[in-house]
Design an enzyme around this catalytic site. Structure first.
Site, short mmCIF file in Angstrom:
data_model
loop_
_atom_site.label_atom_id
_atom_site.label_comp_id
_atom_site.label_asym_id
_atom_site.label_seq_id
_atom_site.Cartn_x
_atom_site.Cartn_y
_atom_site.Cartn_z
N ASP A 51 0.83 -1.20 0.00
CA ASP A 51 0.00 0.00 0.00
C ASP A 51 0.87 1.25 0.00
O ASP A 51 0.35 2.38 -0.06
CB ASP A 51 -0.99 0.00 1.16
CG ASP A 51 -0.34 -0.10 2.53
OD1 ASP A 51 0.90 -0.16 2.61
OD2 ASP A 51 -1.08 -0.14 3.54
N SER A 52 2.18 1.06 0.01
CA SER A 52 3.12 2.17 -0.23
C SER A 52 2.86 2.84 -1.57
O SER A 52 3.31 3.96 -1.80
CB SER A 52 4.56 1.66 -0.18
OG SER A 52 4.73 0.51 -0.99
N ASP A 90 -0.51 -6.30 0.36
CA ASP A 90 -1.02 -5.65 1.56
C ASP A 90 -2.55 -5.61 1.60
O ASP A 90 -3.19 -5.35 0.57
CB ASP A 90 -0.56 -4.18 1.60
CG ASP A 90 0.76 -3.99 2.32
OD1 ASP A 90 1.01 -4.73 3.29
OD2 ASP A 90 1.53 -3.11 1.93
N LYS A 118 -0.49 -9.62 3.43
CA LYS A 118 0.26 -8.98 4.51
C LYS A 118 -0.68 -8.12 5.36
O LYS A 118 -1.45 -7.32 4.82
CB LYS A 118 1.41 -8.12 3.98
CG LYS A 118 2.24 -7.48 5.10
CD LYS A 118 3.59 -7.01 4.59
CE LYS A 118 3.51 -5.70 3.84
NZ LYS A 118 3.08 -4.55 4.71
N GLU A 120 -0.83 -5.55 8.80
CA GLU A 120 -0.04 -4.73 9.72
C GLU A 120 -0.55 -4.84 11.15
O GLU A 120 -1.75 -4.81 11.39
CB GLU A 120 -0.08 -3.26 9.29
CG GLU A 120 0.68 -2.97 8.02
CD GLU A 120 0.83 -1.49 7.77
OE1 GLU A 120 0.55 -0.69 8.69
OE2 GLU A 120 1.24 -1.12 6.65
N GLU A 187 9.84 -3.78 10.40
CA GLU A 187 10.20 -2.48 9.84
C GLU A 187 10.69 -1.52 10.91
O GLU A 187 10.04 -1.36 11.95
CB GLU A 187 9.01 -1.86 9.10
CG GLU A 187 9.33 -0.50 8.50
CD GLU A 187 8.29 0.01 7.53
OE1 GLU A 187 8.47 1.13 7.01
OE2 GLU A 187 7.29 -0.69 7.29
#
Length: 272
Positions: A51-52, A90, A118, A120, A187
């Protein structure tokens, strides 16, 4: 010259084998088919549709505006360019707010080519991880600095410094593995802590700003190529295209540096 020799498609069992053998895992982001083909042909094992993209493609100040629709579109594009790498995708902000909502979003992504989802954070996300794994969906648990939590963190800051914070992050990693996570992404974590988590974990760890002690590394492709995203460059970023050459050459240089242990070095690592 590349030291990459594997041409077999990457799978969940292949990840486990890499962990057992001590083989470094190379991961990069991609958001379209063209770059995905370059990564796939030049030593990248895992491709992350992150989602970057909200920041480096769409121009937002954070990843929060990214939608499931955006992720489905870019995942479908990337999947068309991949033959060997595993495609990790993501779940965007609030798509995992409940197990049911996460399953709906994950299913849409799997249908267009995702092979692992993925997620978070920890806490209530453990229930989401278990829910997806019970339904045969591989999950990567993203811990440490989680960009979707930027408002709570008050910015993009190193996580896990100090005994209490470090202990909490180690506990979160153990809980994620117990919930069924196949992969951990760490991260902006002090290298000593990331190495401890890697030793503790039965599954591979991928680091971004977490030191060379992880089982593999990931970078945002735009950062690796030195492209200006309009945001400050994190310490862990290295421009592999700085001295010229091609995009493919920069990707190979990164892959080789991860595999031979020369990246990340001290310059690109956080400490306690």
């Amino acid at each position: 010259m590349s030291i990459y020799t594997n041409s077999k498609p990457w799978t969940v069992p292949a990840l486990a084998e890499a962990k057992r053998n001590g083989s470094k895992i190379v991961m990069l982001t991609a958001y379209d088919a063209g770059f995905a083909r370059i990564l796939d042909a030049n030593g990248v094992d895992l491709i992350l549709v992150g989602d970057s993209l909200g920041m480096v493609v769409q121009g937002h100040d954070s990843t929060l505006p990214v939608s499931v629709h955006d992720m489905v579109y870019h995942t479908a594009c990337v999947a068309r360019g991949v033959r060997h790498a595993m495609l990790v995708v993501d779940l965007p902000f609030q798509a995992d707010a409940s197990p049911e909502r996460a399953l709906e979003a994950a299913t849409a992504l799997l249908r267009v080519g995702a092979q692992m989802i993925k997620i978070e954070g920890a806490g209530h996300k453990l229930e989401v991880i278990s829910y997806l794994v019970e339904r045969e969906i591989p999950v990567c648990s993203h811990l440490g600095l989680t960009p979707q939590s930027v408002l709570r963190f008050g910015g993009y800051k190193v996580q896990g410094r100090g005994e209490e914070a470090g202990g909490r992050l180690r506990a979160e990693a153990r809980a994620a593995v117990e919930a069924g996570a196949t992969l951990l992404l760490l991260e902006c974590v002090p290298s000593q802590l990331a190495a401890q988590i890697t030793t503790d974990a039965s599954v591979p760890t991928i680091g971004i700003g977490a030191g060379a002690g992880c089982d593999g590394q990931v970078l945002v492709l735009h950062d690796l190529l030195g492209l200006d995203s309009g945001h400050p460059r994190p310490k862990f970023v290295k421009d592999f295209l700085a001295h010229g050459g091609s995009v493919a050459g920069a990707v190979r240089a990164y892959a080789n540096a991860v595999r031979d242990g020369s990246f990340p070095d001290v310059e690109h690592t956080y400490t306690s």
